[in-house]
Design a protein around this motif. Structure first.
Motif, short mmCIF file in Angstrom:
data_model
loop_
_atom_site.label_atom_id
_atom_site.label_comp_id
_atom_site.label_asym_id
_atom_site.label_seq_id
_atom_site.Cartn_x
_atom_site.Cartn_y
_atom_site.Cartn_z
N UNK A 140 0.87 -1.16 0.00
CA UNK A 140 0.00 0.00 0.00
C UNK A 140 0.91 1.22 0.00
N UNK A 141 0.74 2.10 -0.98
CA UNK A 141 1.54 3.31 -1.08
C UNK A 141 0.74 4.47 -0.50
N UNK A 142 1.36 5.21 0.41
CA UNK A 142 0.68 6.31 1.06
C UNK A 142 1.45 7.61 0.94
N UNK A 143 0.71 8.71 1.10
CA UNK A 143 1.30 10.04 0.96
C UNK A 143 1.08 10.85 2.23
N UNK A 144 2.18 11.35 2.79
CA UNK A 144 2.12 12.37 3.82
C UNK A 144 2.22 13.70 3.06
N UNK A 145 1.06 14.29 2.79
CA UNK A 145 1.01 15.49 1.95
C UNK A 145 1.10 16.73 2.83
N UNK A 146 2.09 17.57 2.52
CA UNK A 146 2.32 18.80 3.26
C UNK A 146 2.08 20.00 2.35
N UNK A 147 1.61 21.10 2.94
CA UNK A 147 1.50 22.34 2.17
C UNK A 147 2.68 23.24 2.52
N UNK A 148 2.69 24.43 1.96
CA UNK A 148 3.81 25.35 2.14
C UNK A 148 3.94 25.85 3.58
N UNK A 208 -14.61 6.63 10.09
CA UNK A 208 -14.46 7.72 11.05
C UNK A 208 -13.03 7.92 11.53
N UNK A 209 -12.15 6.99 11.24
CA UNK A 209 -10.74 7.12 11.61
C UNK A 209 -10.01 7.89 10.50
N UNK A 210 -8.90 8.49 10.86
CA UNK A 210 -8.13 9.31 9.94
C UNK A 210 -6.88 8.57 9.48
N UNK A 211 -6.46 8.87 8.24
CA UNK A 211 -5.32 8.17 7.66
C UNK A 211 -4.58 9.07 6.68
N UNK A 212 -3.43 8.53 6.25
CA UNK A 212 -2.73 9.10 5.11
C UNK A 212 -3.41 8.56 3.86
N UNK A 213 -3.72 9.41 2.87
CA UNK A 213 -4.33 8.90 1.66
C UNK A 213 -3.37 8.02 0.87
N UNK A 214 -3.92 7.13 0.06
CA UNK A 214 -3.13 6.23 -0.77
C UNK A 214 -3.90 4.94 -0.99
N UNK A 241 -0.49 -4.68 -9.91
CA UNK A 241 0.51 -5.42 -10.67
C UNK A 241 0.97 -4.59 -11.86
N UNK A 242 2.28 -4.56 -12.08
CA UNK A 242 2.84 -3.81 -13.20
C UNK A 242 3.16 -2.36 -12.88
N UNK A 243 2.76 -1.87 -11.70
CA UNK A 243 3.06 -0.50 -11.30
C UNK A 243 4.27 -0.49 -10.36
N UNK A 244 5.03 0.58 -10.42
CA UNK A 244 6.01 0.83 -9.37
C UNK A 244 5.24 1.41 -8.17
N UNK A 245 5.89 1.44 -7.02
CA UNK A 245 5.24 2.04 -5.85
C UNK A 245 4.84 3.49 -6.11
N UNK A 246 5.72 4.24 -6.77
CA UNK A 246 5.46 5.66 -7.03
C UNK A 246 4.31 5.83 -8.04
N UNK A 247 4.28 5.01 -9.07
CA UNK A 247 3.18 5.07 -10.04
C UNK A 247 1.85 4.77 -9.34
N UNK A 248 1.83 3.75 -8.50
CA UNK A 248 0.62 3.41 -7.76
C UNK A 248 0.20 4.53 -6.83
N UNK A 249 1.18 5.15 -6.17
CA UNK A 249 0.88 6.26 -5.26
C UNK A 249 0.25 7.41 -6.03
N UNK A 250 0.84 7.81 -7.14
CA UNK A 250 0.30 8.93 -7.92
C UNK A 250 -1.12 8.63 -8.41
N UNK A 251 -1.34 7.40 -8.89
CA UNK A 251 -2.66 7.01 -9.37
C UNK A 251 -3.68 7.06 -8.23
N UNK A 252 -3.33 6.46 -7.10
CA UNK A 252 -4.26 6.42 -5.96
C UNK A 252 -4.61 7.83 -5.47
#
Length: 127
Positions: free
Chosen positions: A4-12, A29-35, A40-51
């Motif tokens: 599972x690829x997740x993003x800790x997204x920060x703003x400026x 109702x629980x909070x998470x990092x999106x992702x 299959x066939x995706x790199x972790x980064x490709x999957x993260x961007x898609x998700x």
């Protein structure tokens, strides 16, 4: 092992984006990092961007990885990256009903999923 690829997204301002789950029922109702699951066939980064595009409708720049493989349960690991939004305004399009930008110092003001809480603690300790 499913990644599972997740993003800790920060703003400026250093605010962290948290997303509130709607499903499955035991985590609603629980909070998470999106992702999400890397397909299959995706790199972790490709999957993260898609998700992130599917869940939030935004494009991201992917930075440094945070920690190693975080256990999510039998057969699942979470890999998380520090990210910023490069295009779009995030909206809860899929799997979430609310998004919240948490200011530094307020990162623990939401009820994080148990698997995500140690990651929030690590990020806070490094900040």
């Amino acid at each position: 092992m499913i990644t599972v690829a997740g993003a800790a997204i920060f703003d400026e301002r250093g605010c962290l984006l948290a997303a509130r789950r709607t499903l499955p029922a035991h985590v609603a109702g629980k909070w998470e990092f999106p992702g999400g699951k890397v397909e299959d066939g995706e790199t972790d980064i490709e999957g993260l961007r898609r998700e992130i595009y599917e869940e939030l409708g935004v494009e991201i720049a992917v930075g440094e990885r945070i920690g190693g493989d975080w256990a999510l349960g039998p057969g699942f690991v979470l890999r998380l990256w520090r990210c910023t939004i490069t295009h779009g305004e995030p909206a809860p399009l899929e799997d979430h009903d609310e998004l919240r930008w948490l200011e530094p110092g307020d990162w623990f003001s939401v009820d994080w999923l148990p698997a995500d809480l140690p990651i929030v603690e690590l990020i806070a300790a490094q900040s």
